[in-house]
Design an enzyme around this catalytic site. Structure first.
Site, PDB file in Angstrom:
ATOM      1  N   GLY A  40       0.828  -1.200   0.000  1.00  8.21           N
ATOM      2  CA  GLY A  40       0.000   0.000   0.000  1.00  8.21           C
ATOM      3  C   GLY A  40       0.858   1.244   0.000  1.00  8.21           C
ATOM      4  O   GLY A  40       1.974   1.252   0.528  1.00  8.21           O
ATOM      5  N   ASN A  44       3.955   1.361   2.504  1.00  5.54           N
ATOM      6  CA  ASN A  44       5.318   1.362   1.974  1.00  5.54           C
ATOM      7  C   ASN A  44       6.080   2.602   2.424  1.00  5.54           C
ATOM      8  O   ASN A  44       7.247   2.539   2.820  1.00  5.54           O
ATOM      9  CB  ASN A  44       5.296   1.302   0.446  1.00  5.54           C
ATOM     10  CG  ASN A  44       4.869  -0.043  -0.086  1.00  5.54           C
ATOM     11  OD1 ASN A  44       5.020  -1.065   0.581  1.00  5.54           O
ATOM     12  ND2 ASN A  44       4.325  -0.057  -1.287  1.00  5.54           N
ATOM     13  N   GLN A 104      -0.467 -11.427 -15.538  1.00 11.05           N
ATOM     14  CA  GLN A 104      -0.997 -11.235 -14.195  1.00 11.05           C
ATOM     15  C   GLN A 104      -2.412 -10.665 -14.230  1.00 11.05           C
ATOM     16  O   GLN A 104      -2.766  -9.884 -15.106  1.00 11.05           O
ATOM     17  CB  GLN A 104      -0.091 -10.278 -13.413  1.00 11.05           C
ATOM     18  CG  GLN A 104      -0.598  -9.924 -12.020  1.00 11.05           C
ATOM     19  CD  GLN A 104       0.379  -9.052 -11.256  1.00 11.05           C
ATOM     20  OE1 GLN A 104       1.454  -9.495 -10.887  1.00 11.05           O
ATOM     21  NE2 GLN A 104      -0.001  -7.810 -11.000  1.00 11.05           N
ATOM     22  N   GLN A 159      -2.507   5.425  -9.137  1.00 15.35           N
ATOM     23  CA  GLN A 159      -3.314   4.833 -10.203  1.00 15.35           C
ATOM     24  C   GLN A 159      -4.812   5.054  -9.995  1.00 15.35           C
ATOM     25  O   GLN A 159      -5.615   4.865 -10.915  1.00 15.35           O
ATOM     26  CB  GLN A 159      -3.015   3.343 -10.319  1.00 15.35           C
ATOM     27  CG  GLN A 159      -3.352   2.551  -9.067  1.00 15.35           C
ATOM     28  CD  GLN A 159      -2.921   1.097  -9.164  1.00 15.35           C
ATOM     29  OE1 GLN A 159      -2.373   0.662 -10.172  1.00 15.35           O
ATOM     30  NE2 GLN A 159      -3.168   0.327  -8.119  1.00 15.35           N
ATOM     31  N   ASN A 183       2.958   9.911 -12.152  1.00 13.43           N
ATOM     32  CA  ASN A 183       3.857   9.263 -13.101  1.00 13.43           C
ATOM     33  C   ASN A 183       3.379   9.585 -14.511  1.00 13.43           C
ATOM     34  O   ASN A 183       2.402  10.314 -14.697  1.00 13.43           O
ATOM     35  CB  ASN A 183       3.981   7.751 -12.839  1.00 13.43           C
ATOM     36  CG  ASN A 183       2.678   6.982 -13.086  1.00 13.43           C
ATOM     37  OD1 ASN A 183       1.808   7.410 -13.864  1.00 13.43           O
ATOM     38  ND2 ASN A 183       2.521   5.852 -12.424  1.00 13.43           N
ATOM     39  N   GLY A 213      10.007   6.310 -13.910  1.00 21.18           N
ATOM     40  CA  GLY A 213      10.617   5.004 -13.712  1.00 21.18           C
ATOM     41  C   GLY A 213      12.127   5.044 -13.840  1.00 21.18           C
ATOM     42  O   GLY A 213      12.800   5.915 -13.282  1.00 21.18           O
ATOM     43  N   ASP A 244       6.870   5.100  -3.591  1.00 17.59           N
ATOM     44  CA  ASP A 244       6.580   5.393  -2.188  1.00 17.59           C
ATOM     45  C   ASP A 244       7.872   5.702  -1.437  1.00 17.59           C
ATOM     46  O   ASP A 244       7.907   6.578  -0.567  1.00 17.59           O
ATOM     47  CB  ASP A 244       5.849   4.212  -1.550  1.00 17.59           C
ATOM     48  CG  ASP A 244       4.612   3.817  -2.332  1.00 17.59           C
ATOM     49  OD1 ASP A 244       3.866   4.719  -2.758  1.00 17.59           O
ATOM     50  OD2 ASP A 244       4.396   2.613  -2.536  1.00 17.59           O
TER      51      ASP A 244
END
Length: 302
Positions: A40, A44, A104, A159, A183, A213, A244
C-alpha cells in the site's frame, strides 16, 4: 509555528500473490505458491520513512481481521498508529495478484478504505507543515483540506486517478496543491480529465513532479522544466513501491529545509536503495543516504 511536519493519507494494504502455471479463462487452477506481503502507498512509505527518521502521522483505514500482523510490524518499528481507523467487521484493504510470472490479473478489495475517513477521524484541524493526500476518496480529501488552511497540500493520487477522479474532483485538488506528484501514465490521464495538453498541468499547481521510472523524473515550476536521472540498480528485489520510497526521501530532504531540486535527488536515492530488498527489511538511515547524496547529487541533476 506548526507543531507537526507531515500528515500522510493513503492505503495500508495486505498483498496476496498467488503463482500459477496459467491464467484460466474459466474453471479452477492450482496455486503453486502463495505469499503475503505488507504494501500500500502509505504502508510502503511508512516502512521507509520511519527508518529514515522522517516525522509523520499515518492516516488510513484497515481491518483488524486482516491486518493484525501488519499493525504489529508497523508498531514494532515505531510507527505511530494512533490515527488509523481500525474496522473490526469488514476485511481489507487487500490486493490479490494471480501471476504466471509473465501475465498477471490483479483484484483489489477496498474494504474500510471504500468509506470516508472525514467523519471517522473526527478531526478539528490538520495542523501540519505538509498534508499528503495519496490514494483515497477525492471527496474525502477535499473536505479534509479545509481543515488544513495553513498547510502545504501534496496531491499524489497514484493509479486511482484513472477510476476515482472526475474533472470536478481533479481540478480543485490540483489548484490547492503546493506539490502534485504523478507518473507518466497518471500525467496523461490527468491532462485528459482536465481537457488540456500535458504541459498545461504545470500551471495548475505550484510544483509538479512527474516520475518516469528508470528514466528518472521531471520537475516543473514557474514555467520551467528540470530533468533528473535515476540511479541504476542491478537485480532489484522488486520495483513495486519505488515511488513510495521516493516520497520518503523527498520528505526527508524537505524536513531538513533542502530545496525542491535536492528533495527530488534525495527521493531518487532513497528509491534506488529501497528496491534492493523487501520494504519491511529496509535499514537505511539519514547518514547513509546523505553520504550517497553528497556523492551522486551532480550526477542525478541533468
Amino acid at each position: 509555528m506548526q507543531s507537526n511536519f507531515l500528515a500522510f493519507f493513503g492505503h495500508v494494504v495486505m498483498d496476496v500473490t498467488m503463482q500459477v502455471d496459467f491464467l484460466p479463462a474459466r474453471g479452477s487452477v492450482g496455486v503453486n505458491k502463495m505469499v503475503e506481503n505488507f504494501g500500500g502507498t502509505a504502508g510502503n512509505f511508512a516502512m521507509v520513512a520511519q527508518r529514515l527518521g522522517v516525522p509523520f502521522d499515518l492516516y488510513s483505514a484497515i481491518s483488524s481481521r486482516t491486518h493484525s500482523a501488519y499493525i504489529s510490524f508497523l508498531s514494532g518499528i515505531g510507527v505511530d498508529l494512533s490515527h488509523l481507523v481500525v474496522d473490526r467487521e469488514d476485511l481489507g484493504p487487500i490486493g490479490y495478484a494471480v501471476t504466471t510470472g509473465k501475465d498477471q490479473i490483479y483484484y483489489f478489495y477496498q474494504g474500510p478504505m471504500e468509506h470516508p475517513l472525514y467523519e471517522k477521524l473526527n478531526l478539528r484541524s490538520l495542523d501540519y507543515s505538509f498534508v499528503h493526500f495519496g490514494t483515497g476518496l477525492p471527496s474525502d480529501f477535499i473536505k479534509l483540506s479545509k481543515l488544513a488552511p495553513n498547510s502545504r497540500i501534496v496531491f499524489d493520487p497514484g493509479q486511482e486517478i484513472s477510476y476515482r477522479y472526475r474533472k470536478e474532483d481533479l481540478d480543485p485538488m490540483l489548484r490547492m496543491s503546493y506539490i502534485a506528484i504523478l507518473n507518466e501514465v497518471e500525467e496523461e490521464k490527468a491532462a485528459s480529465l482536465m481537457g488540456i495538453e500535458t504541459p498545461g498541468l504545470q500551471g495548475l499547481c505550484t510544483h509538479l513532479i512527474v516520475t518516469r521510472g528508470s528514466a528518472g523524473s521531471s520537475y516543473y515550476h514557474g514555467g520551467e522544466r528540470r530533468d533528473f536521472g535515476a540511479l541504476k540498480v542491478e537485480n532489484p528485489y522488486d520495483t513495486i513501491g519505488a515511488g513510495d520510497a521516493f516520497r520518503a526521501g523527498m520528505y526527508l530532504a524537505l524536513e531538513q529545509g533542502m530545496s525542491m531540486e535536492d528533495s527530488i535527488v534525495m527521493g531518487t536515492i532513497v528509491s534506488s536503495e529501497a528496491i534492493k530488498k523487501p520494504f519491511k527489511d529496509y535499514s537505511g538511515n539519514r547518514g547513509d543516504v546523505m553520504e550517497i547524496f553528497e556523492k551522486e547529487r551532480d550526477n542525478i541533476i541533468l
